[in-house]
Structures are given as structure tokens and as C-alpha cells.
Design a protein around this motif. Sequence first.
Motif, short mmCIF file in Angstrom:
data_model
loop_
_atom_site.label_atom_id
_atom_site.label_comp_id
_atom_site.label_asym_id
_atom_site.label_seq_id
_atom_site.Cartn_x
_atom_site.Cartn_y
_atom_site.Cartn_z
N ASN A 175 0.77 -1.10 -0.17
CA ASN A 175 0.23 -0.32 0.48
C ASN A 175 0.92 1.42 0.24
O ASN A 175 0.45 1.94 -0.97
N LEU A 176 1.91 1.75 0.60
CA LEU A 176 2.38 2.30 0.69
C LEU A 176 3.81 3.11 -0.16
O LEU A 176 3.75 3.74 -0.78
N SER A 177 3.98 1.54 -1.13
CA SER A 177 4.82 1.44 -1.94
C SER A 177 4.34 1.64 -3.41
O SER A 177 4.61 2.83 -4.72
N PHE A 178 2.63 1.54 -4.06
CA PHE A 178 2.49 2.15 -5.16
C PHE A 178 1.12 2.70 -4.69
O PHE A 178 0.57 3.08 -5.59
N TYR A 179 0.58 2.66 -3.58
CA TYR A 179 -0.70 3.64 -3.91
C TYR A 179 -0.61 4.88 -2.61
O TYR A 179 -1.60 5.71 -2.26
N GLY A 180 0.62 4.96 -1.85
CA GLY A 180 0.86 5.59 -1.20
C GLY A 180 0.12 5.50 0.26
O GLY A 180 0.03 6.96 1.25
N LYS A 181 -0.40 4.83 0.65
CA LYS A 181 -1.13 4.74 1.80
C LYS A 181 -1.24 4.03 2.96
O LYS A 181 0.00 2.38 2.73
N PHE A 182 -1.28 4.29 4.05
CA PHE A 182 -0.77 4.03 5.29
C PHE A 182 -2.05 2.26 5.82
O PHE A 182 -3.13 3.22 6.67
N SER A 183 -1.71 1.51 5.10
CA SER A 183 -3.03 0.71 5.25
C SER A 183 -2.42 -0.99 5.19
O SER A 183 -1.75 -1.50 4.49
N VAL A 184 -2.97 -1.81 6.27
CA VAL A 184 -3.18 -3.11 5.98
C VAL A 184 -3.37 -3.86 5.56
O VAL A 184 -4.21 -5.25 5.66
N GLU A 185 -4.62 -3.11 4.81
CA GLU A 185 -5.74 -4.10 3.93
C GLU A 185 -5.15 -4.57 2.89
O GLU A 185 -4.03 -4.73 2.53
N GLU A 186 -6.04 -5.64 2.69
CA GLU A 186 -4.69 -6.88 1.04
C GLU A 186 -5.53 -6.12 0.27
O GLU A 186 -5.74 -5.00 -0.55
N ALA A 187 -3.89 -6.33 -0.66
CA ALA A 187 -3.69 -4.80 -1.51
C ALA A 187 -2.94 -5.72 -2.50
O ALA A 187 -2.23 -6.94 -2.19
N SER A 188 -2.55 -5.24 -4.48
CA SER A 188 -1.97 -6.00 -5.49
C SER A 188 -1.65 -4.30 -5.93
O SER A 188 -2.08 -3.71 -6.07
N PRO A 189 -0.16 -5.13 -6.43
CA PRO A 189 0.38 -3.83 -7.03
C PRO A 189 0.10 -4.03 -8.67
O PRO A 189 -0.38 -2.32 -8.90
N ALA A 190 -1.12 -4.73 -8.74
CA ALA A 190 -1.79 -4.97 -10.40
C ALA A 190 -2.57 -3.72 -10.52
O ALA A 190 -2.62 -3.46 -11.43
N GLY A 191 -3.16 -3.03 -9.37
CA GLY A 191 -3.40 -1.85 -9.69
C GLY A 191 -3.26 -0.48 -9.83
O GLY A 191 -4.45 0.60 -9.68
N ASN A 192 -2.18 -0.60 -9.52
CA ASN A 192 -1.72 0.80 -10.47
C ASN A 192 -2.06 1.46 -10.90
O ASN A 192 -1.91 1.15 -11.80
N HIS A 193 -1.69 3.38 -10.53
CA HIS A 193 -1.36 4.19 -11.59
C HIS A 193 -0.03 4.71 -11.67
O HIS A 193 -0.66 5.96 -12.04
N LEU A 194 0.64 4.20 -11.44
CA LEU A 194 2.07 4.52 -11.18
C LEU A 194 3.15 5.36 -12.87
O LEU A 194 4.47 6.06 -12.97
N GLY A 195 2.74 4.82 -14.16
CA GLY A 195 3.23 4.38 -15.55
C GLY A 195 4.28 4.04 -15.06
O GLY A 195 4.66 2.70 -14.53
N TRP A 196 5.39 4.63 -15.85
CA TRP A 196 6.91 4.46 -15.68
C TRP A 196 7.06 4.71 -14.00
O TRP A 196 8.62 3.63 -14.40
#
Length: 573
Positions: free
Chosen positions: A70-91
Motif C-alpha cells: 500500500n505504501l509503495s504503490f498507493y501511498g497510503k498507510f494501510s494493512v488492507e489486502e492489496a495487489s500492485p496490479a491496480g497501480n497507476h504509477l506509469g513508468w
Amino acid sequence: MQYICNMNKKGESIPVSVSLSGWYRKRKTVGRREPVNKRVFYLSVQVIVNAMIIGVIAKVLVYLIDLITNLSFYGKFSVEEASPAGNHLGWWVVLIPIVGAILVGLMARFGSKAIGGHGIPEAMEKIILADSKIPPAITFLKPLSAAISIGTGGPFGAEGPIIATGGAFGSLTGQWIHISSGERKIVLAAGACAGMSAIFGSPLAAVLLAVELLLFEFSPRSIIPVALACITGAGMHILLFGRQPVFMMPSIPVPTNGELVVYVLFGLLIGVVASLVSRSVYAIEDLFEKLPVHWMWWPALGAVAIGVVGYFAPHTMGVGYDNIKYLLSGSWSMGMLLSLCLLKYLSWSVSLGSGTSGGTLAPLFTIGGALGALLGVTAVHYFPGIGINLATAALVGMAAMFAGASRALLTSIVFALETTGQVNGLLPLLGGCVSAYFVSFFFMEGSIMTEKIKRRGVHTPDSYEPDILRGIRVQELFTRVELEKKENFPAIYPTDDAGLAAEMMGKYNVDTLLVIDPAELAVDPGGARRVQGIITSADILEYYSRQKQKEHMYHSPGRTRRMLVQGRRLFKL
């Protein structure tokens, strides 16, 4: 059982009599171990407590992976289940795995290099070479490095790190308490497999993993503590993760005979691919070792592949358990299947070969499941009447890939059953996994689990066979000799087995044992004991060699030989 060394403290020869039995009991002697005793009970209590703690560690590891994701790909402090697949970071997504790999490299350089790899080979090496002693730092550094690696996009599963962490924790507690190296091995294996059971809720598969890859034995004293630890780990899974199978999938039908043949053929093909996958990982590792840079930076170089592949196929990043569920659904796009089969393999093999921290089970299941699905789609396309179930093809592909790569045959079958709850998948899994397991031996001598330590000169057993020497008594091997004067050799009873005789010879550094009859105690309690004969190391070696040679001697009945000769004559005509 009383075993006697006919030497007093001054090295003089002495008669063996009942009056000296108290003196002999004070000596430290070799004795037969009971299959189950109070030590097994103590170990069982210890591993149950360990498994509870490891279950909590498993949950913390999952939370930590989700937090870093969550911190790396979505910039939020959370322990909710997350996957990098939904990121919008581009390159920018290319940089995240590199940053994580740099941190892992620094932890390996200034903490412990042992945090690299996927966990099981490292545990095997410690069991074989280091009396199952794992440095305490691994207990803390391994889960932290794995969480950083996976949380920043590493294409690994959480199972390898938690297996390594559970084993390290078990080893650590085994070093704190008064136990032997053999018992410490049991505690280590129990901790490792309790971690697997806590993550997946698969206690039976975890027990089989211990037998096939960690314990190198199958005995009551080892299987009871390990089974109890795995049951406890499964209980912690229910408490912390839930009751549902980890990889829920639609119900699959009972296969027909024709479908079973197809699944066996799939297994053969996947076994070949599994061997090539295993070989490629170590080929990539060899390439990294030739680089003119410090090994601390290898994970960062490998992470470039993760980032670039992740830009084009974001679903290849992270733990990937959602990919496994997707493959088992039976409804996919061809593009997604090709991506999970080829691109997932590319990012995983390069990053694992670089020496970063992560697991192998989830990636192999993903790659194998996608390959099985592709084979199923291809078979249905060219042979529409074949009637195979595509979800079953994916399930067989997952388990067969792991069976061929790891050589953990029973673990692969039972794990797929426990994590999906699909009983109808038993026959397809059995056929596909056995064929993959079989064909893998023709393409690779070791496995993805053993090749790493094999290159370091560490040999791992590839089979479990009964101890030949435990199956014959001394009375069948010893030479009858009447001795008037007592010799300075340890003594053994005729009813003891040859394995104990060999153990005593090693302990006392002799090649001869006296054979005495314990029944004479009742006849003449105060007299000297008559020696019935002697057994030598040559007697034991001769018997052992003779029995082993029988395994490679082939006999044909006379009628069969005549038929073979006649058949050769016909072919010549």
C-alpha cells in the motif's frame, strides 16, 4: 538394555559378572532408542507452543507485505489486502522493485547473506551441515527482507519466507533448550511446516513437505511432533485467516478415463518444462556470479526485470495468490494466460536468480496453472470432443509444475487438494503429478530445492529406505568362538540388531564385539560370563554389501528366457 565394555578405569581386563552391573550402569553406553518416549512428549509440547507463535508471525508477515504494498504503490498507510496490479504509477513503477531490492541487498550485506533465496534449500543445508542451528538473526531478518521484496513488487509468495522464518524460530528455541541435534532437526522442521500450514491451512501437505524435503526420515519420534505442529498451524490459520480454502474454485466434475489419459500427458509435458524452469533459474544465478559487481547489488539488477515486466503486465508483481484463483476459475483470456505463463516466469526467474528473498511455490503454481490452462485450451480447440475440464487442467498444471520442479510429489498432490477442497481432482492430480515427477528425473539430476546446496557439495537423500542392519540380529552374523580369557572388547547380546553393533563399534572405536548370553545371569549370577562368540565389522559389511547387491540382480524364469531367445531369432529372420 545393558551393554558392557570389559575395561576398568586402569585399562585392565576384568571378568563380566553380575556384581559389577552397577558399575556398568554408571558408564555412558550405547542403547536402543524406543520409537516413542517421554522425549517425544516434551518435543510435542515445545513445537505446539512454537506453532502458535509462528501462526502469529505468519499473520504479521502478511500484514507487513500488505502495508509495504500500500505504501509503495498507493501511498497510503494501510494493512488492507492489496495487489500492485491496480497501480497507476506509469513508468515510475519500474523504480519501486529496484528500491526494495537495494534495501534487501543492504540487509544481506550488513545483516546476513542467508536471508536470500527461497527458504527451503537454506533450511535443508542447516539440517545437514550445521546440526539444524540457524543464526538467530534470520528469525527477524528473513520476514522483514521478504516483506520488503514482495511488498515492492517481487513476484514471490509468502510461503517461502514464512517456512524459513518458522524453521529459524524452531531452531532458535531448539538451541535454548537441552535437546540433541536430531531433536533440534525435528523442532526446525516442525516450525517450518507449521508456518506453511498457518499460511495455507494445509496441515497434511505441510507434514508431507517435512517428510519429503526436511526430515530425511519417517519415524514416530519425528512425525508425531511435526504433525501436531502442523495441526496447530492450521488452527491458527482458521483463527487468523478464516475457514475457507485459500484457493476457492468452482466444483469440478469426476473425470472420465479418457480425460485421465489427457491429464497424464499434460503432466509429462509440464514435467519437462518444470525441469527446464529449474535449470534456467540456476543458469541465471551463474550469470549473476560472473558480474563484476558486489553480490549486494545483484537483487537490484534483477529487480529491473521485475519493474519492466511489471509495467507491461502489473499482475505479474506481488504475491500473486489472486492470479491462482483467477486461473482456477476456468474463465480466462489468452493474453492473460500467456502473460502469467511467460512474463511471470521471466520476472520471477531473473529476480530469484539474483539472490533476493522470496518463495517459489506461488510462482510455480501460477506458471504451471497458466501452462496447464493453455494446454487445455489447445486440446479442446484441436480435439473438441475430448471433453476435458479447463479448470481441472489448470489445477493439474499447478501441482504438476511444483511436483516436477521440487520433487515433492505427495506434497504437491495433497496441497492442491487441501487448498481448493476439490476431491474430484484427486485422480487427475495423481496422474499429472506422477508423470511430471517421473519425467523430471530424465532432464535434471537435482531439483529446484536441492540444486543450490548440491553445488556447494552438500548431498541430500533422494530416497528413504529401511535400515538393512536393523533388520538382522547379531545371532545370525556372529562367529562362535569359545574364549576362556576375557578380551578387552565391548559386549553385545545375540538378540540385538546389527545396526546397534555398528553403532557400538563406532562409539568405542573397535572392529570387534564380544557376543554374550544374558540368560546366564539367572544360572550363575556370581560367576564370570561365558563369551559365545564375536562379531566383526567385516561380518557386518559383508552382509550389507550382499543385501545391496541383491537390489541390482535381475533374474528371469527359464520359460521367459527361452521366449526372449526365440523372439530374437524371429527378428533376425
